[in-house]
Write an enzyme that holds these catalytic residues in place. Structure first.
Site, PDB file in Angstrom:
ATOM      1  N   LYS A  13      16.799 -17.556  39.013  1.00 29.93           N
ATOM      2  CA  LYS A  13      16.979 -18.924  39.365  1.00 29.93           C
ATOM      3  C   LYS A  13      16.525 -19.904  37.939  1.00 29.93           C
ATOM      4  CE  LYS A  13      15.721 -23.066  40.960  1.00 29.93           C
ATOM      5  NZ  LYS A  13      14.578 -24.038  40.772  1.00 29.93           N
ATOM      6  N   GLY A  15      14.981 -27.217  37.000  1.00 30.71           N
ATOM      7  CA  GLY A  15      13.874 -28.110  36.499  1.00 30.71           C
ATOM      8  C   GLY A  15      13.785 -28.230  35.302  1.00 30.71           C
TER       9      GLY A  15
END
Length: 287
Positions: free
Chosen positions: A29, A32
């Site tokens: 993943k 950000g």
């Protein structure tokens, strides 16, 4: 000569881990601040290309919260969040889709190919592999076009992985009526990992893992069982923003994923160090 021998020793150490994980699926993943750090992203994607080259089957799932917020601001749209979920009206959804599917997904895929890898973007603009439904807020708040993944097109993803390509999936899903939804990237990665029965799910974070003292990077816990993690939450050792991340890890373990890792994606080659060395660099949570 000593440097050359040290390099050979590193390869020998990695060989055992490569044999162990060859042919296994690892979901990674991205999101950000990492997507804003070009140097860190370059090295992370280089790690992914290496993983595929030595026989692992990496799958990249990405969000893009900071880029979306900036694009919304540029469009004169104010970002609103309810319990960490971005409220997504029709105009916001257009921005989200453009950033995730039209920009970041293409960019990540192209970067991997420039690094010598083979990648395929699986977005709503190509082939959407995430299917879902509207996410209902428990308190009845209107989240707009925010979705929850209910199924994953496993055959498409595995077909690419078996032909030595890396699937790159943005956190967007369609429902049965062909309505697009914005999905939290952590939960999208969890859904993909669970559907594929992944051996590993790696959350790339901006902290180096779970710490006994959240202010002290040296207090990292390299590995723990699910039971230990629950106890550390109950004891208040794991607290604040780390609680939902660890709870998400535990939920993933309960659904068939073997191990979940939390590592600092800003550390150069953190993926390789976590997977192919004995000590690792983050926190591994296992059943």
């Amino acid at each position: 000569m000593n440097q050359a021998i040290a390099k050979a020793d590193t390869l020998i150490e990695a060989m055992g881990w490569i044999r162990r994980f060859r042919g296994k699926t690892t979901v990674i993943k991205l999101g950000g601040s990492l997507l804003e750090d070009r140097v860190a992203l370059h090295h992370l994607l280089l790690d992914v290309v290496f993983m595929e080259t030595v026989g692992l089957r990496p799958i990249v799932v990405h969000g893009g919260g900071k880029a979306i917020t900036q694009a919304m601001a540029d469009a004169g749209i104010e970002a609103e969040f309810i319990r960490g979920r971005r409220v997504t009206d029709a105009k916001s959804l257009e921005v989200v889709e453009q950033v995730l599917a039209g920009e970041l997904n293409v960019e990540i895929t192209q970067m991997m190919e420039k690094l010598g890898g083979r990648a395929m973007n699986l977005s709503p603009r190509t082939t959407c592999v995430l299917h879902g439904e509207p996410l209902l807020d428990p308190d009845g708040a209107d989240l707009g076009f925010v979705g929850n993944v209910t199924s994953v097109d496993r055959d498409v993803i595995e077909g690419l992985a078996y032909t030595d390509q890396v699937p790159v999936i943005p956190s967007l899903c369609y429902d049965d009526n062909n309505q697009l939804y914005n999905v939290n990237a952590d939960t999208a990665a969890m859904a993909v990992a669970q559907s594929l029965g992944a051996d590993k799910l790696v959350f790339l974070s901006d902290v180096n893992g779970v710490r006994r003292d959240e202010q002290d990077p040296q207090s990292i816990i390299p590995a723990m069982s699910a039971d230990t993690a629950r106890q550390l939450i109950a004891d208040g050792v794991i607290r604040g923003g780390m609680i939902p991340k660890v709870e998400a890890c535990l939920d993933t373990l309960n659904r068939g994923v073997q191990k979940v890792h939390i590592i600092d994606g800003r550390l150069r080659h953190s993926l390789l160090l976590e997977i192919f060395t004995t000590d690792g660099v983050g926190t591994e949570i296992h059943a």
